[in-house]
Design an enzyme around this catalytic site. Structure first.
Site, short mmCIF file in Angstrom:
data_model
loop_
_atom_site.label_atom_id
_atom_site.label_comp_id
_atom_site.label_asym_id
_atom_site.label_seq_id
_atom_site.Cartn_x
_atom_site.Cartn_y
_atom_site.Cartn_z
CB SER A 152 39.66 52.79 35.17
OG SER A 152 40.50 51.79 34.66
CE1 TYR A 165 37.06 48.88 37.93
CE2 TYR A 165 38.80 49.02 36.28
CZ TYR A 165 38.26 49.42 37.49
OH TYR A 165 38.92 50.35 38.26
N1 LIG Z 1 43.83 50.55 41.91
C1 LIG Z 1 43.92 50.93 40.65
O1 LIG Z 1 44.91 50.70 39.97
C2 LIG Z 1 42.78 51.71 40.04
C3 LIG Z 1 42.96 52.18 38.75
C4 LIG Z 1 41.93 52.91 38.16
C5 LIG Z 1 40.77 53.17 38.85
N2 LIG Z 1 40.61 52.67 40.12
C6 LIG Z 1 39.35 53.01 40.79
O2 LIG Z 1 39.68 53.76 41.94
C7 LIG Z 1 38.66 53.57 42.93
C8 LIG Z 1 39.31 53.13 44.23
O3 LIG Z 1 39.90 51.85 43.99
P1 LIG Z 1 40.92 51.09 44.98
O4 LIG Z 1 41.99 50.56 44.12
O5 LIG Z 1 41.25 51.93 46.15
O6 LIG Z 1 40.02 49.83 45.36
P2 LIG Z 1 39.50 49.35 46.78
O7 LIG Z 1 38.78 48.05 46.51
O8 LIG Z 1 40.58 49.33 47.78
O9 LIG Z 1 38.44 50.48 47.16
C9 LIG Z 1 37.13 50.50 46.68
C10 LIG Z 1 36.21 50.75 47.88
O10 LIG Z 1 34.86 50.81 47.43
C11 LIG Z 1 34.07 50.20 48.42
N3 LIG Z 1 32.76 49.79 47.93
C12 LIG Z 1 32.47 48.78 47.08
N4 LIG Z 1 31.14 48.67 46.93
C13 LIG Z 1 30.57 49.65 47.71
C14 LIG Z 1 29.25 50.05 47.98
N5 LIG Z 1 28.19 49.42 47.44
N6 LIG Z 1 29.05 51.10 48.80
C15 LIG Z 1 30.09 51.75 49.36
N7 LIG Z 1 31.37 51.41 49.15
C16 LIG Z 1 31.59 50.37 48.34
C17 LIG Z 1 34.90 49.01 48.88
O11 LIG Z 1 34.48 48.52 50.14
C18 LIG Z 1 36.29 49.63 48.92
O12 LIG Z 1 36.54 50.19 50.19
C19 LIG Z 1 37.68 52.53 42.34
O13 LIG Z 1 36.61 53.20 41.73
C20 LIG Z 1 38.52 51.84 41.31
O14 LIG Z 1 37.73 51.24 40.33
C21 LIG Z 1 41.59 51.96 40.72
#
Ligand SMILES: NC(=O)c1ccc[n+]([C@@H]2O[C@H](COP(=O)([O-])OP(=O)(O)OC[C@H]3O[C@@H](n4cnc5c(N)ncnc54)[C@H](O)[C@@H]3O)[C@@H](O)[C@H]2O)c1
Length: 270
Positions: A152, A165
């Site tokens: 991230s 985070y």
């Molecule tokens: N949205 C952003 O701006 C952003 C920016 C940088 C990084 N990220 C990273 O991208 C990835 C996807 O994020 P997102 O925004 O789609 O969030 P999101 O919350 O929609 O998706 C994350 C998914 O991980 C699943 N999850 C959580 N714990 C789990 C477990 N123990 N076992 C299996 N699945 C599990 C959740 O149920 C969810 O479906 C994450 O790693 C997040 O940290 C997101």
């Protein structure tokens, strides 16, 4: 001429595959001809996404899983190898934050819940390292494998509030770089691992932090936009190209890299 971007029939696993970014990526990869296996804890969400993908004529499967549960991951591995014969790509997209691991402006470091900080590190770091180790065994059997982790912007540019985070995602970066050497030296160049560092994408988790109910930006949302040369948040589909590149042979000499997708946030100061 060979299409170095071809991912047709590659078996691609994605944890967190029905999350906001994961869902968009899963649909895209299936549409490009990959066999997409979505791993997640919620059967109804996973099956609904698989149905949507299958109804459009593409191939996807759902397996109940938990990135923190080694036994479950091993069962998943055995089932995938039995049904699909191999695992080409693992995308570690499961991750997230917890309120107790953050420090709001009116609080300070003593208000931080260390238990929640630990949980956030567990989910983002160990929830990446554990599936990597488990599925790597199948990759070794078939002679090649490619891993894509989710770091991230908070790993590269420490952000206010998100102390747990940011630390967890920084650890994911270091782990990715360490593993790039480890995999190539011990197992050869058919084993690659890279990370994505997305900037700010509006998702359900951060929507209320970045936008108000009328859709306007909050103060934090405005600060982020002011530091983003493109002057907007990312859209999930803007990660497709980066994931596709890393999943394909187009990046076959690339390992241990961090692909930043952020509208310029990381390279911009004032
Ligand atoms: N949205 C952003 O701006 C952003 C920016 C940088 C990084 N990220 C990273 O991208 C990835 C996807 O994020 P997102 O925004 O789609 O969030 P999101 O919350 O929609 O998706 C994350 C998914 O991980 C699943 N999850 C959580 N714990 C789990 C477990 N123990 N076992 C299996 N699945 C599990 C959740 O149920 C969810 O479906 C994450 O790693 C997040 O940290 C997101």
């Amino acid at each position: 001429m060979e299409n170095i971007f071809c991912i047709k029939d590659k078996v691609i696993l994605i944890t967190g595959g029905y999350g906001v970014l994961g869902k968009s990526i899963s649909k895209y990869l299936a549409n490009q001809g990959a066999i997409v296996i979505i791993l997640g804890r919620n059967k109804s969400k996973g099956e609904a996404l698989v149905k949507e993908i299958n109804d459009s004529g593409d191939k996807a499967y759902f397996l109940e899983s938990d990135v923190m549960n080694e036994k479950k991951l091993i069962q998943n591995r055995e089932q995938i190898v039995k049904e699909h014969g191999k695992i080409d790509v693992l995308i570690n997209a499961a991750g997230g934050n917890m309120p107790g691991a953050t420090i709001s402006p009116e609080n300070n470091i003593f208000d931080l819940q260390l238990k929640d900080f630990k949980s956030v590190v567990d989910l983002n770091l160990f929830g990446t390292a554990l599936p990597t180790s488990v599925f790597l065994e199948a990759m070794l059997e078939s002679g090649g494998g490619n891993i894509i982790n989710f770091s991230s912007m908070s790993a590269l540019r420490p952000l206010t509030r998100v102390v747990g985070y940011g630390a967890a995602k920084a650890a994911v970066l270091n782990y990715t770089k360490y593993m790039a050497g480890e995999l190539a030296i011990k197992f050869g160049e058919k084993f690659r691992i890279n990370a994505l560092a997305p900037g700010f994408f509006l998702t359900e988790q951060n929507r209320s932090l970045l936008t108000s109910t009328d859709g306007s930006y909050t103060d934090r949302g405005k600060t982020i936009i002011a530091h983003t040369p493109f002057k907007r948040f990312g859209k999930p589909e803007e990660l497709h190209g980066a994931v596709h590149y890393l999943a394909s042979d187009a990046s076959k000499f690339v390992t241990g890299t961090v692909l930043v997708v952020d509208g310029g946030f990381d390279s911009f100061s004032i």
